[in-house]
Scaffold this motif. Structure first.
Motif, short mmCIF file in Angstrom:
data_model
loop_
_atom_site.label_atom_id
_atom_site.label_comp_id
_atom_site.label_asym_id
_atom_site.label_seq_id
_atom_site.Cartn_x
_atom_site.Cartn_y
_atom_site.Cartn_z
N MET A 1 0.74 -1.31 0.16
CA MET A 1 -0.70 0.02 0.40
C MET A 1 1.01 1.20 0.33
SD MET A 1 -2.88 1.07 2.76
CE MET A 1 -3.99 -0.47 2.70
N ASN A 2 0.35 2.72 -0.96
CA ASN A 2 1.14 3.57 -0.48
C ASN A 2 0.51 4.85 -0.40
OD1 ASN A 2 2.91 5.37 -1.91
ND2 ASN A 2 3.41 5.24 -4.01
N PHE A 3 1.01 4.31 1.28
CA PHE A 3 0.29 5.50 1.72
C PHE A 3 0.18 7.31 1.87
CE2 PHE A 3 0.73 1.82 4.40
CZ PHE A 3 -0.67 2.15 5.04
N GLN A 4 1.20 7.71 0.41
CA GLN A 4 1.62 8.35 0.84
C GLN A 4 0.64 9.05 -1.08
OE1 GLN A 4 5.81 10.17 -0.25
NE2 GLN A 4 6.55 7.69 -0.20
N ASN A 5 -0.32 7.97 -1.61
CA ASN A 5 -1.18 8.59 -2.65
C ASN A 5 -2.52 9.15 -1.86
OD1 ASN A 5 -0.17 7.64 -4.41
ND2 ASN A 5 -0.89 5.33 -4.77
N ALA A 6 -2.41 9.48 0.10
CA ALA A 6 -3.40 9.56 -0.16
C ALA A 6 -4.26 11.38 -0.54
CB ALA A 6 -3.73 9.59 2.07
N ALA A 7 -5.47 10.88 -0.31
CA ALA A 7 -5.80 12.84 -0.50
C ALA A 7 -7.26 13.18 0.46
CB ALA A 7 -6.54 12.81 -2.36
N PHE A 8 -7.77 14.12 1.03
CA PHE A 8 -8.28 14.68 1.34
C PHE A 8 -9.36 15.07 0.60
CE2 PHE A 8 -11.46 18.27 2.59
CZ PHE A 8 -11.45 18.11 3.41
N GLU A 9 -10.75 13.56 1.32
CA GLU A 9 -12.32 13.73 0.94
C GLU A 9 -13.24 14.19 0.73
OE1 GLU A 9 -14.63 9.59 -0.81
OE2 GLU A 9 -13.44 9.35 1.19
N SER A 10 -13.61 14.79 2.45
CA SER A 10 -14.30 15.41 2.78
C SER A 10 -14.92 15.21 4.08
CB SER A 10 -16.55 14.65 2.11
OG SER A 10 -16.34 13.02 3.12
N ALA A 11 -15.19 16.25 5.09
CA ALA A 11 -15.64 16.01 5.77
C ALA A 11 -17.40 16.46 6.20
CB ALA A 11 -14.93 18.06 6.37
N SER A 12 -17.18 16.02 7.47
CA SER A 12 -18.77 15.73 7.63
C SER A 12 -19.17 16.65 9.18
CB SER A 12 -19.77 14.29 7.98
OG SER A 12 -19.62 13.72 6.94
N GLY A 13 -19.94 17.35 9.65
CA GLY A 13 -20.20 17.92 10.86
C GLY A 13 -21.63 17.93 11.87
N ARG A 14 -22.06 16.78 10.71
CA ARG A 14 -23.18 16.14 11.38
C ARG A 14 -23.92 14.71 10.53
NH1 ARG A 14 -25.74 19.86 14.21
NH2 ARG A 14 -25.46 21.36 14.12
N VAL A 15 -23.81 13.80 11.74
CA VAL A 15 -24.16 12.30 11.13
C VAL A 15 -24.73 11.99 9.31
CG1 VAL A 15 -25.55 10.31 11.47
CG2 VAL A 15 -24.20 11.40 13.10
N GLU A 16 -25.73 13.14 9.02
CA GLU A 16 -26.56 12.58 8.52
C GLU A 16 -25.85 13.40 6.64
OE1 GLU A 16 -27.74 16.38 10.11
OE2 GLU A 16 -27.41 14.16 11.32
N GLN A 17 -24.72 13.79 6.98
CA GLN A 17 -23.44 14.26 5.88
C GLN A 17 -22.18 12.77 6.11
OE1 GLN A 17 -21.66 17.88 8.22
NE2 GLN A 17 -23.99 19.28 6.98
N LEU A 18 -22.50 12.43 6.96
CA LEU A 18 -21.96 11.39 6.00
C LEU A 18 -21.55 10.78 4.98
CD1 LEU A 18 -21.77 9.41 9.91
CD2 LEU A 18 -19.83 10.97 9.02
N PRO A 19 -20.33 10.18 4.21
CA PRO A 19 -20.90 9.16 3.31
C PRO A 19 -20.97 8.42 3.39
CG PRO A 19 -18.51 9.89 3.88
CD PRO A 19 -19.11 10.85 4.38
N PRO A 20 -20.93 7.18 1.87
CA PRO A 20 -21.83 6.41 2.36
C PRO A 20 -20.40 5.51 2.08
CG PRO A 20 -22.94 7.40 0.77
CD PRO A 20 -21.77 7.99 1.17
N SER A 21 -20.77 4.11 3.27
CA SER A 21 -19.41 3.64 3.87
C SER A 21 -18.91 2.03 2.98
CB SER A 21 -19.78 2.74 4.95
OG SER A 21 -19.06 2.51 6.04
N SER A 22 -18.49 2.84 1.60
CA SER A 22 -18.34 1.75 0.69
C SER A 22 -17.27 1.34 0.96
CB SER A 22 -18.01 3.01 -1.15
OG SER A 22 -17.76 3.40 -0.63
N VAL A 23 -15.87 2.44 0.86
CA VAL A 23 -14.57 1.01 1.29
C VAL A 23 -14.08 1.06 2.58
CG1 VAL A 23 -13.91 1.80 -0.87
CG2 VAL A 23 -13.21 3.59 1.62
#
Length: 199
Positions: A1-23
């Motif tokens: 796993m190449n840990f340097q390939n990380a990128a900011f995806e999103s920020a959620s301030g409320r539970v209803e804003q959480l992205p789908p848990s697909s991974v």
């Protein structure tokens, strides 16, 4: 796993804003100013992907960082951050909502400051993880701040404190000299491999 390939995806301030848990998700939990952002940046070999602040309590959202194999999830810090009672309640509801949402959590990295014994908040969080059946390890940050004698004494004290959790991995970690980085990366890789085998 190449840990340097990380990128900011999103920020959620409320539970209803959480992205789908697909991974698979690797979660980082700890009190304010315990070195959580520094730990994440060190793992990813980045200087400022996760925001580092000298002022506790700056992370009031659940922040998601994406790798090809998984997400790294940075939870709001708990503890003595100088924020309002209503804001602390929102953070608590957000963290609890995230952890109880049935997401694809493969590992929780529970972060403590190795210079001190875990706080009551730390112990409550660890108890929650045990009761919830979530896989976790304990990362003891700022290990470079102790000399050899202090390290030995503190490690003995930690082992005594957690003697009822003999299978829980304790990793000494330093964002300064890199101690624990490779072991942490290995544990994350193993957690992601488990997700492939379970699918």
């Amino acid at each position: 796993m190449n840990f340097q390939n990380a990128a900011f995806e999103s920020a959620s301030g409320r539970v209803e804003q959480l992205p789908p848990s697909s991974v698979p998700e690797i979660v980082f939990s700890g009190r304010s100013n315990v070195g959580k952002s520094s730990l994440i940046n060190k793992l990813l070999n980045r200087k400022s992907l996760a925001r580092v602040s000298a002022k506790p309590g700056k992370t009031g959202t659940v922040n998601f960082y994406r790798l090809p194999e998984c997400r790294l999830v940075d939870l709001p810090g708990y503890g003595y951050a100088k924020v309002s009672a209503s804001e602390k309640l929102r953070w608590a509801e957000l963290v609890e909502g995230y952890l109880n949402a049935g997401r694809n959590i493969r590992l929780v990295v529970q972060i403590v400051d190795f210079r001190h014994m875990p706080t009551q908040d730390d112990l409550h969080m660890i108890d929650f993880l045990v009761q919830a059946g979530l896989p976790f390890l304990i990362a003891a940050t700022k290990s470079d701040k102790l000399n050899k004698t202090q390290r030995t004494q503190q490690l003995d004290a930690y082992c005594t404190l957690f003697e009822d959790l003999p299978d829980t991995l304790l990793i000494l970690f330093s964002a300064v000299n890199g101690e624990g980085v490779e072991e942490m990366r290995r544990q994350i890789e193993l957690a992601c491999m488990d997700s492939v085998q379970d699918s």
